[in-house]
Design a protein around this motif. Structure first.
Motif, short mmCIF file in Angstrom:
data_model
loop_
_atom_site.label_atom_id
_atom_site.label_comp_id
_atom_site.label_asym_id
_atom_site.label_seq_id
_atom_site.Cartn_x
_atom_site.Cartn_y
_atom_site.Cartn_z
N ALA A 1 -54.80 15.55 -23.97
CA ALA A 1 -53.57 15.38 -23.21
C ALA A 1 -53.36 16.54 -22.24
O ALA A 1 -52.90 16.34 -21.13
CB ALA A 1 -52.38 15.25 -24.16
N GLU A 2 -53.71 17.75 -22.70
CA GLU A 2 -53.53 18.91 -21.83
C GLU A 2 -54.44 18.81 -20.60
O GLU A 2 -54.02 19.10 -19.48
CB GLU A 2 -53.84 20.19 -22.60
N PHE A 3 -55.68 18.37 -20.82
CA PHE A 3 -56.63 18.23 -19.72
C PHE A 3 -56.15 17.19 -18.72
O PHE A 3 -56.21 17.41 -17.50
CB PHE A 3 -58.02 17.87 -20.26
N VAL A 4 -55.65 16.06 -19.20
CA VAL A 4 -55.13 15.02 -18.31
C VAL A 4 -53.96 15.56 -17.51
O VAL A 4 -53.84 15.32 -16.31
CB VAL A 4 -54.74 13.75 -19.11
N GLY A 5 -53.10 16.33 -18.17
CA GLY A 5 -51.97 16.95 -17.47
C GLY A 5 -52.43 17.87 -16.36
O GLY A 5 -51.85 17.88 -15.27
#
Length: 94
Positions: A1-5
């Motif tokens: 999720a952090e990478f997508v953000g």
């Protein structure tokens, strides 16, 4: 999720300068700069599955300045980008 953000943030940071370059290139009649900015926006939009935005940018890439002028300018593209940006922000923050 952090990478997508992080990816979303990058898109949201890079797209507005691309839109500005499209506007400036259109106003200054700089066809190659216009084509490059449209190509970059198309590629980035495709990465996020924003297929309508990518298709709109592709039409500008292929048709160039003349196509932008014939279709009434960049308003529809900018409006669609705003919708995509809102959806991506909601995805990132949700």
């Amino acid at each position: 999720a952090e990478f997508v953000g992080e990816l979303i943030d990058t898109f949201l940071e890079e797209a507005p300068p691309m839109l500005a370059e499209l506007r400036e290139s259109l106003a200054a009649n700089r066809a190659e700069a216009f084509r490059r900015a449209a190509h970059s926006l198309k590629s980035n939009a495709s990465t996020f599955g924003a297929s309508t935005l990518a298709a709109m940018a592709r039409e500008l890439e292929l048709g160039g300045i003349d196509a932008a002028r014939a279709s009434g300018g960049l308003g529809p593209l900018a409006e669609h980008y705003a919708r995509v940006a809102g959806e991506l922000k909601a995805l990132r923050d949700g």
